[in-house]
Design an enzyme around this catalytic site. Sequence first.
Site, mmCIF file in Angstrom:
data_model
loop_
_atom_site.group_PDB
_atom_site.id
_atom_site.type_symbol
_atom_site.label_atom_id
_atom_site.label_comp_id
_atom_site.label_asym_id
_atom_site.label_seq_id
_atom_site.Cartn_x
_atom_site.Cartn_y
_atom_site.Cartn_z
ATOM 1 N N ASP A 87 62.636 14.767 69.834
ATOM 2 C CA ASP A 87 63.557 14.571 68.786
ATOM 3 C C ASP A 87 63.861 16.245 68.424
ATOM 4 O OD1 ASP A 87 63.317 14.528 66.025
ATOM 5 O OD2 ASP A 87 62.058 13.437 65.567
ATOM 6 N N SER A 102 82.821 17.854 64.638
ATOM 7 C CA SER A 102 84.272 16.697 64.010
ATOM 8 C C SER A 102 85.054 17.205 63.330
ATOM 9 C CB SER A 102 82.746 16.175 64.091
ATOM 10 O OG SER A 102 83.947 15.253 62.790
ATOM 11 N N TYR A 136 77.477 14.596 55.757
ATOM 12 C CA TYR A 136 77.980 15.349 56.502
ATOM 13 C C TYR A 136 79.055 15.989 57.163
ATOM 14 C CZ TYR A 136 79.496 12.972 61.656
ATOM 15 O OH TYR A 136 79.592 13.121 62.844
ATOM 16 N N LYS A 163 78.780 19.931 59.714
ATOM 17 C CA LYS A 163 79.533 19.964 60.756
ATOM 18 C C LYS A 163 80.459 21.270 60.158
ATOM 19 C CE LYS A 163 78.472 16.389 63.450
ATOM 20 N NZ LYS A 163 78.316 16.890 64.804
#
Length: 249
Positions: free
Chosen positions: A67, A147, A160, A164
Amino acid sequence: MVLSMDRWVGKVAIVTGASSGIGAGIAEKLVEQGLKVAGLARRKDRLEDLAKKLTGKKGKLYSVVTDISKEEDVLKAFAWIKENLGPVHILINNAGVVKSGGLLDQETEKYETVFRVNVLGLCIATREAIKVMKANNVDGHIVHVNSLVGHQVLPGLSAYPASKFAVTALAETLRLELNSLKSKIKITSISPGLVESEINKPEYDRHRLFKEGKMLKPEDIADGVVYVLSTPPHVQIQELTINTILEPF
């Protein structure tokens, strides 16, 4: 410039988030190139299925249940790899999570999950990989799977894009630190557009590129990883953007 993966054959690569999507695609490509790949992910069954699929290839995939959001898991994974496979030469920081929705009304736990996986997990894995590389005089390569939203904010993805953007900054910070040490360890940030993968499924139905079947495939990003790894030792691809020929979003 001559592109070749020869210097990596038989060496150890770690791929986080290797049980599906981009991570599975990268792991498969590296195994085909003859590397010993430690695939880190939470889903043991997915990792084992992929390892079976790749049986008989030039390299081998090793399932390491991890994990990435838990530091103790990451440290145990690196200890197992060191003992059983050897020193790490390549780290692909691919594990990531998206929690869609508005920034103003999202639960704290979702903020924490995004940063724990996308930022802290990446930092810890990078730190541990470079420790091993330095201790073994390995001129290795770190790849952050970033991304387009690490450079351009897209609404509706809550924290998010911020995670990034952090990856973008972390890649450049690491490059500067390594330069200051005269290290030959490379760092590359790869920024894909929208890719067909489980992480993006909540966004699929509303997206024109998905409806037209024109999204990026995991293998497109895997090919990008092989490209940056194939460059000669004196060449560093600092940032690689991969997108469709259509509009990104």
